[in-house]
Design a protein around this motif. Structure first.
Motif, short mmCIF file in Angstrom:
data_model
loop_
_atom_site.label_atom_id
_atom_site.label_comp_id
_atom_site.label_asym_id
_atom_site.label_seq_id
_atom_site.Cartn_x
_atom_site.Cartn_y
_atom_site.Cartn_z
N PRO A 76 1.96 1.14 -5.06
CA PRO A 76 0.08 0.83 -4.74
C PRO A 76 -0.43 0.41 -6.17
N GLU A 97 -6.53 5.73 1.67
CA GLU A 97 -5.96 5.21 1.26
C GLU A 97 -6.63 3.83 -0.08
N GLN A 98 -6.77 2.38 1.34
CA GLN A 98 -6.90 1.42 1.12
C GLN A 98 -8.24 1.54 0.37
N LEU A 142 0.69 -1.33 -0.20
CA LEU A 142 0.03 -0.07 -0.18
C LEU A 142 0.90 1.58 -0.29
N TRP A 191 -7.85 2.87 -3.04
CA TRP A 191 -7.45 1.43 -3.84
C TRP A 191 -8.07 0.12 -4.08
#
Length: 429
Positions: free
Chosen positions: A149, A246-247, A145, A250
């Motif tokens: 990424p 961020e997850q 991550l 993603w």
């Protein structure tokens, strides 16, 4: 000494390929290893084959259960696994003998949560290495991550790696259980990448992934919303475990990528309802600041243009394939990357390629896969009823033109030039 790797093998009616798979596991060089075979209600004799291996080799353990799908089978295997690391081998695939020993050595050297390698694509006619990890750094530990990424955009191929079991259990990572579904590797792959503190990539390939099993879920046209179900499961997991922004970003990007991949696996009549549901999820992600794309601003226009182009490609492809099936033999002029890609796409549609033609043999291979390569003057084909496809990149029209007139002057009556439109149509499902 404890078990180092537990290999999970989910089995459901794969008798034709199962013995090759199990033989490749029996040949593994890693000493402290176990093979947990989960029989998901097989009725074709696969269950008896499994019992035979368990009887003769103590490393094999068989769990029989009623049919409840891939995700449920994998979770049963995870609960039973005693190994420090978890491996996965699909029952129609097979592994090189050193696969798990080498992956385990890398995992221990780097104290990795996940080790992932490349793999081979296999059909009866050819074996081809797929370096899906190319462009990423090999042999070094990294946090996916934070450090890379883009790794989440590679095909999941969860069977080409191993996973530390304590890491999976600490983050409550299991398979999404939906009876009869596909894509259940997507959420597992995403979560392992989203939570791994250290992942290591290996350039070598060990796992042989079979492409021509007609019973594989990759060929189904009916499972329309499976990738949407996987995305919903990922979102629910992140919400329950306080996933980071961020997850979430993603996940939305990966979901978009898999939506495009899913187009080829569903019937064209279902494309519009599929994209309507997918775009609803992406609009919600956009409103949360996780996703941005032109489809969000004008979704109806975007869907109209997208589906119109896909149906046009279908028309081009199906007409072309029908023409090839009416001919006696199919030859490809060229023996490079473009020609190999044309052969692979034709094989997916069960169009056999009789041979490759080249202007001269010097500098060219004698075979591509198991298909012979012949110099034009040495090829004994019926120039009236056989077809020749000029498989040179459409970006070199002057080369295509020269080859076209050479073949016409030599008496070949059925010469087809690979245009960009035809190339794109063949690459579609």
């Amino acid at each position: 000494m404890g078990c180092k790797v537990s290999v999970l093998v989910p089995v459901c009616n794969v008798k034709a390929y199962l013995q090759e798979c199990l033989d490749s596991l029996a040949a593994q060089t890693l000493a402290e290893i176990e093979f947990i075979c989960i029989d998901d209600g097989s009725t074709d004799g696969s269950e008896n084959i499994l019992e035979g291996y368990a009887k003769n080799d103590g490393r094999f353990h068989v769990i029989h259960k009623e049919n409840s799908g891939y995700g449920a089978s994998m979770n049963v295997g995870l609960r039973a696994a005693r190994g420090e690391y978890i491996g996965i081998v699909e029952p129609d695939d097979f592994a090189d003998s050193g696969m798990f020993e080498q992956l385990f050595e890398v995992a221990k050297e780097h104290r990795a949560d996940v080790v992932k390698s490349n793999f081979f694509e296999v059909t009866e006619r050819r074996t081809k290495k797929q370096e899906i990890l190319g462009g990423h750094v090999y042999g070094q530990g990294f946090c996916p991550l934070q450090d890379d990424p883009q790794i989440v955009m590679v095909p999941p191929s969860i069977w080409s790696g191993i996973y530390r079991k304590d890491f999976l259990m600490a983050h409550n990572i299991w398979f999404h259980e939906t009876p009869g579904a596909s894509f259940q590797d997507v959420s597992f792959f995403f979560l392992t990448m989203a939570y791994a503190e250290k992942c290591v990539l290996v350039k070598d390939a060990y796992l042989h992934y079979r492409m021509d099993n007609p019973g594989s879920s990759v060929h189904t046209k009916t499972k329309v919303y499976c990738i949407i179900d996987e995305y919903d499961a990922i979102k629910q997991f992140l919400a329950a475990h306080q996933g980071t922004r961020e997850q979430q970003i993603w996940a939305a990007k990966m979901f978009e990528m898999h939506c495009y991949a899913n187009e080829g696996r569903i019937d064209r009549s279902n494309l519009l309802p599929f994209w309507r549901q997918a775009i609803q999820r992406l609009q919600a992600a956009h409103e949360s600041g996780w996703f941005d794309h032109e489809m969000i601003e004008h979704p109806e226009k975007w869907m109209f243009e997208r589906i119109s182009r896909l149906r046009e490609r279908d028309f081009i492809r199906e007409g072309f394939l029908a023409y090839l099936r009416s001919m006696q033999n199919c030859f490809i002029y060229g023996a490079g990357v473009v020609a190999n890609g044309v052969m692979e796409n034709l094989e997916r549609h069960e169009i056999p390629v009789t041979g490759f033609l080249v202007s001269r043999m010097k500098g060219n291979p004698s075979n591509v896969g198991n298909v012979p390569v012949n110099a034009l003057q040495d090829a004994s084909i019926d120039r009236k009823y056989d077809v020749v496809i000029i498989a040179v990149t459409p970006r070199k029209p002057e080369v295509q033109q020269e080859i076209f007139f050479t073949l016409e002057e030599a008496g070949y009556q059925n010469v087809i030039v690979l245009t960009e439109e035809l190339q794109q149509a063949l690459a579609g499902a």
